[in-house]
Design a protein around this motif. Structure first.
Motif, PDB file in Angstrom:
ATOM      1  N   GLU A 200       1.258  -1.137  -0.111  1.00 35.50           N
ATOM      2  CA  GLU A 200      -0.140  -0.111  -0.019  1.00 35.50           C
ATOM      3  C   GLU A 200       0.983   0.976   0.444  1.00 35.50           C
ATOM      4  OE1 GLU A 200      -3.780   1.279   2.805  1.00 35.50           O
ATOM      5  OE2 GLU A 200      -1.967   1.486   3.713  1.00 35.50           O
ATOM      6  N   ILE A 201       0.189   2.321  -1.362  1.00 31.78           N
ATOM      7  CA  ILE A 201       1.293   3.629  -0.654  1.00 31.78           C
ATOM      8  C   ILE A 201       0.505   4.391   0.035  1.00 31.78           C
ATOM      9  CG2 ILE A 201       3.121   2.924  -2.729  1.00 31.78           C
ATOM     10  CD1 ILE A 201       1.027   4.432  -4.237  1.00 31.78           C
ATOM     11  N   LYS A 202       1.229   5.299   0.693  1.00 37.39           N
ATOM     12  CA  LYS A 202       0.162   6.475   1.231  1.00 37.39           C
ATOM     13  C   LYS A 202       0.310   7.996   0.340  1.00 37.39           C
ATOM     14  CE  LYS A 202      -1.196   4.384   5.174  1.00 37.39           C
ATOM     15  NZ  LYS A 202      -0.793   4.201   6.639  1.00 37.39           N
ATOM     16  N   VAL A 203      -0.635   8.333   0.210  1.00 39.26           N
ATOM     17  CA  VAL A 203      -0.807  10.111  -1.147  1.00 39.26           C
ATOM     18  C   VAL A 203      -0.849  11.279  -0.153  1.00 39.26           C
ATOM     19  CG1 VAL A 203      -1.398  10.956  -3.113  1.00 39.26           C
ATOM     20  CG2 VAL A 203      -1.019   8.745  -3.040  1.00 39.26           C
ATOM     21  N   SER A 204      -0.116  11.972  -0.200  1.00 38.73           N
ATOM     22  CA  SER A 204      -0.825  13.462   0.622  1.00 38.73           C
ATOM     23  C   SER A 204      -0.046  14.391  -0.440  1.00 38.73           C
ATOM     24  CB  SER A 204       0.608  13.153   1.321  1.00 38.73           C
ATOM     25  OG  SER A 204      -0.195  12.583   3.123  1.00 38.73           O
ATOM     26  N   VAL A 205      -1.536  15.544  -0.012  1.00 42.17           N
ATOM     27  CA  VAL A 205      -1.572  16.416  -1.147  1.00 42.17           C
ATOM     28  C   VAL A 205      -1.461  17.509  -0.383  1.00 42.17           C
ATOM     29  CG1 VAL A 205      -2.312  17.690  -3.334  1.00 42.17           C
ATOM     30  CG2 VAL A 205      -2.455  14.559  -3.429  1.00 42.17           C
ATOM     31  N   ARG A 206      -0.159  19.003  -0.949  1.00 38.42           N
ATOM     32  CA  ARG A 206      -0.919  19.970   0.549  1.00 38.42           C
ATOM     33  C   ARG A 206      -0.327  20.728  -1.071  1.00 38.42           C
ATOM     34  NH1 ARG A 206      -1.951  16.918   3.686  1.00 38.42           N
ATOM     35  NH2 ARG A 206      -0.959  16.229   5.287  1.00 38.42           N
ATOM     36  N   PRO A 207      -1.715  22.059  -0.287  1.00 41.72           N
ATOM     37  CA  PRO A 207      -1.356  22.564   0.383  1.00 41.72           C
ATOM     38  C   PRO A 207      -3.091  22.047   0.986  1.00 41.72           C
ATOM     39  CG  PRO A 207      -1.681  24.592  -1.031  1.00 41.72           C
ATOM     40  CD  PRO A 207      -1.564  23.179  -1.347  1.00 41.72           C
ATOM     41  N   VAL A 208      -3.628  21.245   0.254  1.00 42.36           N
ATOM     42  CA  VAL A 208      -5.201  21.232  -0.017  1.00 42.36           C
ATOM     43  C   VAL A 208      -5.421  20.047   1.499  1.00 42.36           C
ATOM     44  CG1 VAL A 208      -5.719  22.012  -1.609  1.00 42.36           C
ATOM     45  CG2 VAL A 208      -5.383  20.167  -1.836  1.00 42.36           C
ATOM     46  N   LYS A 209      -4.059  19.328   1.915  1.00 45.97           N
ATOM     47  CA  LYS A 209      -4.302  18.718   2.902  1.00 45.97           C
ATOM     48  C   LYS A 209      -5.493  17.573   3.105  1.00 45.97           C
ATOM     49  CE  LYS A 209      -3.432  21.618   6.575  1.00 45.97           C
ATOM     50  NZ  LYS A 209      -4.389  23.142   7.789  1.00 45.97           N
ATOM     51  N   VAL A 210      -4.870  17.218   1.938  1.00 44.03           N
ATOM     52  CA  VAL A 210      -5.641  15.737   1.288  1.00 44.03           C
ATOM     53  C   VAL A 210      -5.325  14.437   1.284  1.00 44.03           C
ATOM     54  CG1 VAL A 210      -7.135  14.783  -0.597  1.00 44.03           C
ATOM     55  CG2 VAL A 210      -7.382  17.551  -0.391  1.00 44.03           C
ATOM     56  N   GLY A 211      -5.751  13.729   1.500  1.00 40.85           N
ATOM     57  CA  GLY A 211      -5.456  11.887   1.015  1.00 40.85           C
ATOM     58  C   GLY A 211      -5.378  10.892   1.175  1.00 40.85           C
ATOM     59  N   PHE A 212      -4.819   9.946   1.046  1.00 36.42           N
ATOM     60  CA  PHE A 212      -6.046   8.785   0.762  1.00 36.42           C
ATOM     61  C   PHE A 212      -4.450   7.570   0.201  1.00 36.42           C
ATOM     62  CE2 PHE A 212      -4.858  10.619  -3.322  1.00 36.42           C
ATOM     63  CZ  PHE A 212      -4.580   9.425  -4.592  1.00 36.42           C
ATOM     64  N   PRO A 213      -5.088   6.685   0.956  1.00 39.00           N
ATOM     65  CA  PRO A 213      -4.318   5.535  -0.096  1.00 39.00           C
ATOM     66  C   PRO A 213      -4.408   4.671  -0.743  1.00 39.00           C
ATOM     67  CG  PRO A 213      -6.108   4.175   1.928  1.00 39.00           C
ATOM     68  CD  PRO A 213      -6.290   6.002   1.842  1.00 39.00           C
ATOM     69  N   LEU A 214      -3.640   3.865  -1.835  1.00 36.29           N
ATOM     70  CA  LEU A 214      -4.106   3.016  -2.307  1.00 36.29           C
ATOM     71  C   LEU A 214      -3.151   1.843  -2.736  1.00 36.29           C
ATOM     72  CD1 LEU A 214      -5.088   2.734  -5.792  1.00 36.29           C
ATOM     73  CD2 LEU A 214      -3.013   3.702  -6.266  1.00 36.29           C
ATOM     74  N   GLU A 215      -4.217   0.823  -2.746  1.00 34.25           N
ATOM     75  CA  GLU A 215      -3.439  -0.745  -2.550  1.00 34.25           C
ATOM     76  C   GLU A 215      -3.042  -1.348  -4.012  1.00 34.25           C
ATOM     77  OE1 GLU A 215      -2.816  -3.553  -0.638  1.00 34.25           O
ATOM     78  OE2 GLU A 215      -3.365  -1.884   0.330  1.00 34.25           O
ATOM     79  N   CYS A 216      -2.105  -1.674  -3.887  1.00 37.10           N
ATOM     80  CA  CYS A 216      -0.819  -1.377  -5.221  1.00 37.10           C
ATOM     81  C   CYS A 216      -1.218  -3.734  -5.070  1.00 37.10           C
ATOM     82  CB  CYS A 216       0.370  -1.136  -5.330  1.00 37.10           C
ATOM     83  SG  CYS A 216       0.091   0.633  -5.172  1.00 37.10           S
ATOM     84  N   ALA A 217      -1.121  -4.166  -6.074  1.00 35.38           N
ATOM     85  CA  ALA A 217      -0.890  -5.020  -6.682  1.00 35.38           C
ATOM     86  C   ALA A 217       0.206  -5.892  -7.498  1.00 35.38           C
ATOM     87  CB  ALA A 217      -2.237  -5.793  -7.908  1.00 35.38           C
ATOM     88  N   ASP A 218       0.544  -7.069  -7.290  1.00 35.29           N
ATOM     89  CA  ASP A 218       1.954  -7.853  -7.770  1.00 35.29           C
ATOM     90  C   ASP A 218       1.489  -7.791  -9.029  1.00 35.29           C
ATOM     91  OD1 ASP A 218       4.587  -8.251  -7.633  1.00 35.29           O
ATOM     92  OD2 ASP A 218       4.858  -9.911  -6.545  1.00 35.29           O
ATOM     93  N   GLY A 219       2.422  -7.858  -9.571  1.00 31.41           N
ATOM     94  CA  GLY A 219       2.135  -8.598 -11.129  1.00 31.41           C
ATOM     95  C   GLY A 219       1.409  -7.387 -12.173  1.00 31.41           C
ATOM     96  N   GLU A 220       0.586  -6.558 -12.049  1.00 37.22           N
ATOM     97  CA  GLU A 220      -0.382  -5.680 -12.612  1.00 37.22           C
ATOM     98  C   GLU A 220      -0.187  -4.321 -11.899  1.00 37.22           C
ATOM     99  OE1 GLU A 220      -4.620  -6.028 -11.275  1.00 37.22           O
ATOM    100  OE2 GLU A 220      -4.111  -7.824 -11.881  1.00 37.22           O
ATOM    101  N   ALA A 221      -0.339  -3.795 -13.096  1.00 38.87           N
ATOM    102  CA  ALA A 221       0.162  -1.656 -13.212  1.00 38.87           C
ATOM    103  C   ALA A 221      -2.177  -1.500 -12.733  1.00 38.87           C
ATOM    104  CB  ALA A 221       0.174  -0.778 -13.973  1.00 38.87           C
ATOM    105  N   SER A 222      -2.081  -0.821 -11.568  1.00 34.85           N
ATOM    106  CA  SER A 222      -3.692  -0.480 -11.566  1.00 34.85           C
ATOM    107  C   SER A 222      -3.441   1.360 -11.725  1.00 34.85           C
ATOM    108  CB  SER A 222      -4.432  -0.604 -10.241  1.00 34.85           C
ATOM    109  OG  SER A 222      -3.417  -0.783  -9.014  1.00 34.85           O
ATOM    110  N   THR A 223      -4.770   2.044 -11.918  1.00 41.13           N
ATOM    111  CA  THR A 223      -4.368   3.386 -12.168  1.00 41.13           C
ATOM    112  C   THR A 223      -5.602   4.191 -10.863  1.00 41.13           C
ATOM    113  OG1 THR A 223      -2.625   3.640 -13.986  1.00 41.13           O
ATOM    114  CG2 THR A 223      -4.797   5.690 -13.536  1.00 41.13           C
ATOM    115  N   ILE A 224      -5.464   5.005 -10.324  1.00 43.53           N
ATOM    116  CA  ILE A 224      -6.891   5.802 -10.354  1.00 43.53           C
ATOM    117  C   ILE A 224      -6.764   7.111 -10.266  1.00 43.53           C
ATOM    118  CG2 ILE A 224      -5.549   6.097  -7.647  1.00 43.53           C
ATOM    119  CD1 ILE A 224      -8.233   5.707  -6.727  1.00 43.53           C
ATOM    120  N   TYR A 225      -7.646   7.913 -10.314  1.00 42.55           N
ATOM    121  CA  TYR A 225      -7.769   9.023 -10.477  1.00 42.55           C
ATOM    122  C   TYR A 225      -9.150   9.428  -9.902  1.00 42.55           C
ATOM    123  CZ  TYR A 225      -5.866   8.868 -15.594  1.00 42.55           C
ATOM    124  OH  TYR A 225      -5.672   8.635 -16.205  1.00 42.55           O
TER     125      TYR A 225
END
Length: 113
Positions: A56-81
């Motif tokens: 899992e990676i955790k993404v944090s965006v400043r200065p808007v103080k937004v964050g979210f986790p993203l579960e990543c899989a082995d063997g395949e790439a996934s994209t979230i917008y």
């Protein structure tokens, strides 16, 4: 009939024709931080992340103080917008990613009216 090209984290996610590029980070392993450019007042902020590898990676965006986790899989790439419409979304800022070295990721930051 051709099959679609394999999705990899080497190429950051693309924006559509109505969106403007504010920042981009190529393939990165584990954690990292990068800056993005300011937009126009009223613009939304788009955070597009592509990842691959077990963890899992955790993404944090400043200065808007937004964050979210993203579960990543082995063997395949996934994209979230994610599109953020909050006060200050037009300001320049930074994106930080925290994650294990087993995860590779790339990211595009954009703006939409």
């Amino acid at each position: 009939m051709k099959s679609p090209p394999e999705l990899t984290v080497k190429s950051p996610p693309e924006l559509d024709d109505t969106e403007t590029l504010a920042g981009r980070q190529g393939e990165t392993r584990g954690g990292g931080t990068f800056e993005f450019l300011e937009g126009r007042k009223g613009d939304a902020l788009i955070v597009a992340v592509r990842c691959q590898g077990k963890g899992e990676i955790k993404v944090s965006v400043r200065p808007v103080k937004v964050g979210f986790p993203l579960e990543c899989a082995d063997g395949e790439a996934s994209t979230i917008y994610n599109e953020v419409r909050v006060a200050g979304a037009e300001k320049k800022g930074t994106v930080s990613v925290h994650g294990p070295s087993s995860v590779r990721w790339s990211m595009t930051i954009g703006r939409s009216a």
